[in-house]
Design a protein around this motif. Structure first.
Motif, PDB file in Angstrom:
ATOM      1  N   PHE A 195       0.809  -1.217   0.000  1.00 32.47           N
ATOM      2  CA  PHE A 195       0.000   0.000   0.000  1.00 32.47           C
ATOM      3  C   PHE A 195       0.847   1.274   0.000  1.00 32.47           C
ATOM      4  CE2 PHE A 195      -3.002  -3.152   1.493  1.00 32.47           C
ATOM      5  CZ  PHE A 195      -4.181  -2.774   0.872  1.00 32.47           C
ATOM      6  N   GLY A 196       2.169   1.114  -0.079  1.00 33.66           N
ATOM      7  CA  GLY A 196       3.034   2.287  -0.118  1.00 33.66           C
ATOM      8  C   GLY A 196       3.092   3.048   1.193  1.00 33.66           C
ATOM      9  N   ILE A 197       2.883   2.344   2.306  1.00 32.02           N
ATOM     10  CA  ILE A 197       2.918   2.992   3.625  1.00 32.02           C
ATOM     11  C   ILE A 197       4.360   3.001   4.129  1.00 32.02           C
ATOM     12  CG2 ILE A 197       2.081   2.907   6.005  1.00 32.02           C
ATOM     13  CD1 ILE A 197      -0.365   1.357   4.956  1.00 32.02           C
ATOM     14  N   THR A 198       4.921   4.178   4.303  1.00 34.25           N
ATOM     15  CA  THR A 198       6.320   4.294   4.734  1.00 34.25           C
ATOM     16  C   THR A 198       6.489   5.124   6.001  1.00 34.25           C
ATOM     17  OG1 THR A 198       6.605   6.220   3.275  1.00 34.25           O
ATOM     18  CG2 THR A 198       7.175   4.059   2.366  1.00 34.25           C
ATOM     19  N   ASP A 199       5.512   5.953   6.341  1.00 36.25           N
ATOM     20  CA  ASP A 199       5.655   6.855   7.493  1.00 36.25           C
ATOM     21  C   ASP A 199       4.983   6.226   8.708  1.00 36.25           C
ATOM     22  OD1 ASP A 199       6.189   8.951   9.133  1.00 36.25           O
ATOM     23  OD2 ASP A 199       5.148  10.478   7.954  1.00 36.25           O
ATOM     24  N   TYR A 200       5.743   5.455   9.466  1.00 35.87           N
ATOM     25  CA  TYR A 200       5.201   4.792  10.655  1.00 35.87           C
ATOM     26  C   TYR A 200       6.310   4.630  11.682  1.00 35.87           C
ATOM     27  CZ  TYR A 200       7.371   0.730   8.416  1.00 35.87           C
ATOM     28  OH  TYR A 200       8.260  -0.126   7.828  1.00 35.87           O
ATOM     29  N   ARG A 201       5.936   4.341  12.917  1.00 39.07           N
ATOM     30  CA  ARG A 201       6.924   4.039  13.961  1.00 39.07           C
ATOM     31  C   ARG A 201       6.392   2.910  14.834  1.00 39.07           C
ATOM     32  NH1 ARG A 201       6.529   6.487  19.198  1.00 39.07           N
ATOM     33  NH2 ARG A 201       4.532   7.553  19.489  1.00 39.07           N
ATOM     34  N   CYS A 202       7.318   2.156  15.412  1.00 36.47           N
ATOM     35  CA  CYS A 202       6.959   1.014  16.243  1.00 36.47           C
ATOM     36  C   CYS A 202       7.052   1.393  17.717  1.00 36.47           C
ATOM     37  CB  CYS A 202       7.892  -0.159  15.949  1.00 36.47           C
ATOM     38  SG  CYS A 202       7.744  -0.795  14.260  1.00 36.47           S
ATOM     39  N   VAL A 203       6.041   0.988  18.469  1.00 42.22           N
ATOM     40  CA  VAL A 203       5.948   1.341  19.889  1.00 42.22           C
ATOM     41  C   VAL A 203       5.757   0.065  20.700  1.00 42.22           C
ATOM     42  CG1 VAL A 203       4.655   2.610  21.646  1.00 42.22           C
ATOM     43  CG2 VAL A 203       4.917   3.588  19.351  1.00 42.22           C
ATOM     44  N   LEU A 204       6.609  -0.135  21.694  1.00 45.24           N
ATOM     45  CA  LEU A 204       6.411  -1.214  22.658  1.00 45.24           C
ATOM     46  C   LEU A 204       5.544  -0.659  23.777  1.00 45.24           C
ATOM     47  CD1 LEU A 204       6.868  -3.953  23.913  1.00 45.24           C
ATOM     48  CD2 LEU A 204       9.098  -3.183  24.733  1.00 45.24           C
ATOM     49  N   SER A 205       4.297  -1.088  23.817  1.00 47.09           N
ATOM     50  CA  SER A 205       3.326  -0.565  24.781  1.00 47.09           C
ATOM     51  C   SER A 205       3.329  -1.427  26.036  1.00 47.09           C
ATOM     52  CB  SER A 205       1.929  -0.531  24.152  1.00 47.09           C
ATOM     53  OG  SER A 205       1.906   0.366  23.056  1.00 47.09           O
ATOM     54  N   LEU A 206       3.664  -0.807  27.153  1.00 49.93           N
ATOM     55  CA  LEU A 206       3.815  -1.496  28.427  1.00 49.93           C
ATOM     56  C   LEU A 206       2.728  -1.067  29.398  1.00 49.93           C
ATOM     57  CD1 LEU A 206       7.668  -0.897  28.728  1.00 49.93           C
ATOM     58  CD2 LEU A 206       6.540  -2.919  27.781  1.00 49.93           C
ATOM     59  N   ARG A 207       2.545  -1.842  30.449  1.00 52.34           N
ATOM     60  CA  ARG A 207       1.574  -1.471  31.476  1.00 52.34           C
ATOM     61  C   ARG A 207       2.160  -0.384  32.379  1.00 52.34           C
ATOM     62  NH1 ARG A 207       2.035  -5.052  36.964  1.00 52.34           N
ATOM     63  NH2 ARG A 207       4.285  -5.367  36.861  1.00 52.34           N
ATOM     64  N   ASP A 208       1.291   0.272  33.131  1.00 47.68           N
ATOM     65  CA  ASP A 208       1.697   1.128  34.235  1.00 47.68           C
ATOM     66  C   ASP A 208       1.638   0.266  35.493  1.00 47.68           C
ATOM     67  OD1 ASP A 208       2.018   2.889  36.297  1.00 47.68           O
ATOM     68  OD2 ASP A 208       0.465   4.287  35.670  1.00 47.68           O
ATOM     69  N   PRO A 209       2.776  -0.099  36.085  1.00 47.57           N
ATOM     70  CA  PRO A 209       2.749  -1.022  37.231  1.00 47.57           C
ATOM     71  C   PRO A 209       2.019  -0.476  38.449  1.00 47.57           C
ATOM     72  CG  PRO A 209       4.956  -0.106  36.903  1.00 47.57           C
ATOM     73  CD  PRO A 209       4.144   0.291  35.714  1.00 47.57           C
ATOM     74  N   GLU A 210       1.800   0.851  38.478  1.00 46.14           N
ATOM     75  CA  GLU A 210       1.075   1.447  39.603  1.00 46.14           C
ATOM     76  C   GLU A 210      -0.432   1.334  39.438  1.00 46.14           C
ATOM     77  OE1 GLU A 210       2.764   2.482  42.233  1.00 46.14           O
ATOM     78  OE2 GLU A 210       4.572   1.869  41.143  1.00 46.14           O
ATOM     79  N   ASP A 211      -0.882   1.047  38.228  1.00 43.98           N
ATOM     80  CA  ASP A 211      -2.325   0.997  37.949  1.00 43.98           C
ATOM     81  C   ASP A 211      -2.810  -0.445  38.121  1.00 43.98           C
ATOM     82  OD1 ASP A 211      -4.914   1.131  37.013  1.00 43.98           O
ATOM     83  OD2 ASP A 211      -4.420   2.481  35.357  1.00 43.98           O
ATOM     84  N   LYS A 212      -3.372  -0.732  39.272  1.00 44.87           N
ATOM     85  CA  LYS A 212      -3.849  -2.084  39.567  1.00 44.87           C
ATOM     86  C   LYS A 212      -5.296  -2.296  39.114  1.00 44.87           C
ATOM     87  CE  LYS A 212       0.038  -3.070  41.642  1.00 44.87           C
ATOM     88  NZ  LYS A 212       1.016  -3.979  41.022  1.00 44.87           N
TER      89      LYS A 212
END
Length: 587
Positions: free
Chosen positions: A352-369
């Motif tokens: 699809f010619g998609i070139t403008d992107y970035r990869c994100v490692l999405s982690l939890r907030d350990p304080e949010d129970k």
């Protein structure tokens, strides 16, 4: 696009300009009362009670004219601190300000004066109204007071302000570009989808041409998945509340779900996601380690109760279709399967010619129970495993705390569209939690029962959002393989029997060869029909005259071009088929 809220310089200027607008409104409508006028990422707005008066384009023009007068006067802007009692007295005839003041603590309540206008505000502001002269009011709408549908409607007026006229002009050009690229505008012009409040807000309906695009996307991704060993299923759009209590969604996601439906003593909900159904499909059969990985895929209809203010065409709705899949793997297979998912994402983007992107490692907030499943060991193992895979694969990524799914960390691939802010298109989530909750097992090589690991992944994300993204990136100029109408036949005259016979013969020839063609033989001038086909972004326009009918040829022009090329029918068909087969990108 500028984010006014995050730019301190622009935030102060736009906050001040909101007061200039309020002062202008007060001059024109002495009975006007004001709720709040914050800076937002798009600029500023003010919520205004105008009684029976309604804002329209003429009113906006009048307000802008009065604002220019105020800016030209260049009144100094002064900050004052007053007590709560003084503030209550100062705004005693304004129910909105009294409501705001009642929620403030006594002391350090600030008001700002500029000429004959005083407003309650924390600030800060610029020193002089003259500094607000480079402004533009960009849109207006009706909103409920405090966002509560039980309250009355106020008028919300949006604006932007810049330090220089050049910056304002550049921003307004960006807004115009955004308007031209808005998939809702393009979708209407191309007759792709519609919405109607009688059906329900956030519930788009795909028209025949839009559904053609939708089906092409579905066929495209399912074909790629089949080649990689995916098994496609179909599951219900509803499930019992108990299903989502088992998965944990009821505790962690209930506020985003439609309310339960009580039927014959059971509670059902419209499903917001598909993993619980797929877990049950896996659990339906005993599995050996030799069976894994098992890749279950589905183009699934899902429902989420999004706030009405966030709804946007098919980009964000309350009903959407996910290109969803769940991969059941052994721990040893995590890296290879995750790698295959990443390859599939990037191969799809290449198509699809998609070139403008970035990869994100999405982690939890350990304080949010509350938001996240409470199991520190599980989270640490899952995050470490996913981080290791990304590092081993050499994928560049950033880490973001608090963006994980409630059951596990994930890789999000965020695209930067031609206009607007980035958003997630594709995702792959690592899950040790749900397989255990559903007591899923497989028998390992030693005959022991083990719990599989699950990869939740979506390549196109939702087909709806992906379509919106592609429409905005291409301005509706879809590649030939994806275009709902690939060729429009336009006979020069509609009263020539020989020409009309040839036009219909060509129409049948293209349809027989799986080309999505249409024919426009209305009693309209050729120029009018050409312009209409251009608005609908049809890739190929076939202009037929007497010569083409006599020679059995095709004269075509590409969308947006004026020059015409003449070839034989067979050459034309071969050219189209090659462009479709190679999924050639539109220019």
């Amino acid at each position: 696009m500028v984010n006014f809220k995050e730019d301190e310089r622009l935030s102060t200027l736009n906050h001040s300009c909101a007061h200039v607008m309020a002062q202008a409104v007060k001059h024109l409508y002495p009975h006007a009362k004001f709720w709040v006028g914050p800076v937002v990422k798009e600029g500023f707005y003010y919520d205004i009670d105008l009684g029976n008066d309604v804002v329209n384009d003429e009113v906006i023009a009048a307000i802008e004219k009065e604002m220019k007068k105020i800016c030209k006067e260049g009144k100094k802007i002064y900050r004052r601190e007053v007590s709560k009692a003084e503030a209550m007295e100062m705004f005693k005839d304004d129910m909105y300000k009294l409501d705001l003041i009642s929620n403030l603590e006594d002391g350090n309540i600030t008001v700002y004066d500029q000429g004959d206008f005083t407003d309650l505000c924390r600030g800060p502001h610029v020193d002089n109204t003259k500094l607000c002269k480079n402004f533009k009011l960009v849109k207006h709408s009706g909103v409920y007071w405090k966002g509560d549908a039980n309250n009355h409607v106020m008028q919300r007026i949006y604006g932007v302000c810049f330090p220089t006229a050049e910056e304002l002009e550049a921003h307004l050009k960006e807004l115009e570009e955004a308007k031209e690229r808005d998939h809702r505008k393009i979708g209407k012009e191309m007759e792709l989808f519609m919405t109607d409040d009688l059906v329900g807000r956030g519930l788009p309906m795909f028209l025949p041409k839009g559904y053609t695009v939708w089906q092409e996307l579905e066929n495209y991704i399912k074909d790629k998945e089949r080649r990689l060993g995916y098994l496609h299923v179909m599951t219900p759009c509803v499930g019992t509340v108990n299903l989502y209590k088992t998965s944990g969604h009821w505790d962690h996601y209930k506020e985003n779900m439609f309310p339960p439906m009580e039927v014959e003593g059971e509670s059902f909900v419209l499903r917001p996601m598909n993993c619980p159904h797929h877990m049950m499909i896996y659990a339906n059969t005993q599995h050996s380690y030799k069976d894994l990985p098992i890749r279950i895929g589905e183009i699934a209809h899902d429902f989420r109760f999004e706030a009405s203010g966030t709804l946007k065409g098919i980009e964000r709705g309350r009903h959407f279709c996910q290109n969803d899949a769940h991969l059941f793997v052994t721990p040893e297979q995590i890296e290879s399967e995750f790698s295959n998912v990443v390859d599939l994402i990037f191969n799809t983007y290449k198509d699809f010619g998609i070139t403008d992107y970035r990869c994100v490692l999405s982690l939890r907030d350990p304080e949010d129970k509350v938001k996240y499943h409470d199991d520190d060991e599980m989270w640490n193992n899952a995050e470490d495993a996913l981080r290791k895979v990304l590092n081993d694969l050499g994928i560049e990524y950033t880490e973001e705390i608090g963006e994980a799914a409630f059951y596990g960390p994930k890789l999000d691939v965020n695209v930067k569209p031609a206009v607007g802010n980035e958003y997630t298109l594709s995702t792959c989530q690592l899950d040790f939690c749900l397989p255990a909750k559903f007591n899923l097992t497989y028998v390992d090589k030693d005959g022991q029962k083990k719990t599989p690991v699950v990869l939740h992944r979506a390549i196109l994300g939702s087909l709806d959002r992906f379509m919106a993204y592609i429409l905005e990136e291409t301005k509706g100029n879809l590649p030939l393989w994806l275009a709902p109408v690939q060729a429009m036949i336009l006979p020069v005259k509609n009263d020539d029997e020989e020409l009309n016979a040839y036009a219909h013969d060509l129409y049948g020839y293209l349809l027989d060869n799986n080309i999505r063609a249409d024919i426009d033989e209305r009693a309209e001038k050729l120029g009018y029909r050409v312009r209409e086909a251009q608005v609908k972004k049809i890739p190929y326009l076939i202009i037929l005259g007497k010569q083409e009918a006599q020679d059995g040829t095709v004269s075509y022009r590409l969308h947006g071009q004026q020059n015409t090329t003449t070839v034989s029918k067979d050459e034309f068909l071969a050219m189209l088929k090659d462009e479709i087969a190679t999924k050639k990108l539109s220019k």
